[in-house]
Scaffold this active site. Sequence first.
Site, PDB file in Angstrom:
ATOM      1  N   HIS A  82      -4.167  27.389 -58.272  1.00 55.60           N
ATOM      2  CA  HIS A  82      -4.973  26.708 -59.298  1.00 55.60           C
ATOM      3  C   HIS A  82      -6.327  26.317 -58.699  1.00 55.60           C
ATOM      4  O   HIS A  82      -6.410  25.990 -57.511  1.00 55.60           O
ATOM      5  CB  HIS A  82      -4.217  25.464 -59.788  1.00 55.60           C
ATOM      6  CG  HIS A  82      -4.833  24.861 -61.006  1.00 55.60           C
ATOM      7  ND1 HIS A  82      -5.941  24.045 -60.946  1.00 55.60           N
ATOM      8  CD2 HIS A  82      -4.519  24.983 -62.327  1.00 55.60           C
ATOM      9  CE1 HIS A  82      -6.273  23.679 -62.179  1.00 55.60           C
ATOM     10  NE2 HIS A  82      -5.423  24.232 -63.035  1.00 55.60           N
TER      11      HIS A  82
ATOM     12  N   GLU B 149      -8.431  31.656 -65.585  1.00 54.58           N
ATOM     13  CA  GLU B 149      -8.948  30.313 -65.848  1.00 54.58           C
ATOM     14  C   GLU B 149     -10.377  30.196 -65.315  1.00 54.58           C
ATOM     15  O   GLU B 149     -10.569  29.899 -64.118  1.00 54.58           O
ATOM     16  CB  GLU B 149      -8.080  29.269 -65.142  1.00 54.58           C
ATOM     17  CG  GLU B 149      -6.651  29.222 -65.616  1.00 54.58           C
ATOM     18  CD  GLU B 149      -6.074  27.823 -65.475  1.00 54.58           C
ATOM     19  OE1 GLU B 149      -5.637  27.283 -66.476  1.00 54.58           O
ATOM     20  OE2 GLU B 149      -6.102  27.257 -64.365  1.00 54.58           O
TER      21      GLU B 149
HETATM   22  C1  PEP Z   1      -5.742  23.743 -66.192  1.00 57.88           C
HETATM   23  O1  PEP Z   1      -5.899  22.784 -65.465  1.00 57.88           O
HETATM   24  O2  PEP Z   1      -5.119  24.732 -65.803  1.00 57.88           O
HETATM   25  C2  PEP Z   1      -6.342  23.689 -67.521  1.00 57.88           C
HETATM   26  C3  PEP Z   1      -6.440  24.814 -68.192  1.00 57.88           C
HETATM   27  O3  PEP Z   1      -6.766  22.463 -67.941  1.00 57.88           O
HETATM   28  P1  PEP Z   1      -7.400  22.147 -69.387  1.00 57.88           P
HETATM   29  O4  PEP Z   1      -6.465  22.706 -70.423  1.00 57.88           O
HETATM   30  O5  PEP Z   1      -7.468  20.642 -69.421  1.00 57.88           O
HETATM   31  O6  PEP Z   1      -8.736  22.790 -69.441  1.00 57.88           O
END
Ligand code: PEP
Length: 255
Positions: free
Chosen positions: A101, A171
Amino acid sequence: MSHPLVIANWKMNIPSGGISGWIQSEMVSKNEEEDFDNKSSHFKFMGIAPPISHLTELKNLFKFGLLGAQDISRFNDGAKTGDISADMVIDKGCTFSILGHSERREFYNETNSHVSEKLRICLEKNIVPVVCIGESLEDYNAGKTLEVLDMQLKEIFASISTKKTVVIAYEPVWAIGSGKTPTVDEVNNIHQHIKDIVQSIAEIEAISVIYGGSVNCENAKSFFQQTNIDGALIGGASLNGKDFLDIYNDFLETF
Ligand code: PEP
């Protein structure tokens, strides 16, 4: 076969209302066999990654869905103060683990090479890996998204050969917790690119690519409607049980 997943990542938070308050009445079984089977089938694509300390309570209160870890050690055992091994999270009932992450990379200096080591442990131990990749805002603005993702994928997946399921969470770092997202078309195209690149550098039979970054009740459905988006990794909006359940039900509707 790929593995669609909608994952709640609670990070180092207790969800609003505590764990029992987070669980919605629709998520509880009436304990009749038929209801239990229906619920098991309904929640089979839901993953929850609470802090390790909350796993047992969560497992006792909510019997469905998949339990996951937010991270595992890149070592199997021994003198590694503060680490939690793959075997330990398996003992607690986890069947998947988030790996790499962006917060692990930012605050604990995790590299692609560390993530690759963890990926190999997951595959060996039968934990579904949820490998996070994503570009910074600077890279996004410079039009370097694909270049950055390709480098991450090559360093993490080179020479992996497996019949097991691998989940990749795209992400964009700038979208996490910011309320900003790329367009659904951008994400859909990037997911196709990720699948193509991984197929070209590794031998993996089952790849799912899920999206993470400011997914909420308002925008979730538009992501799930895209053909290459196999689910979501959700931080902020997953802390509210009702919001997370609404998002999960949106996912099931478009599935
Ligand atoms: C995450 O931390 O993986 C994430 C996607 O957070 P958020 O949904 O708050 O953007």
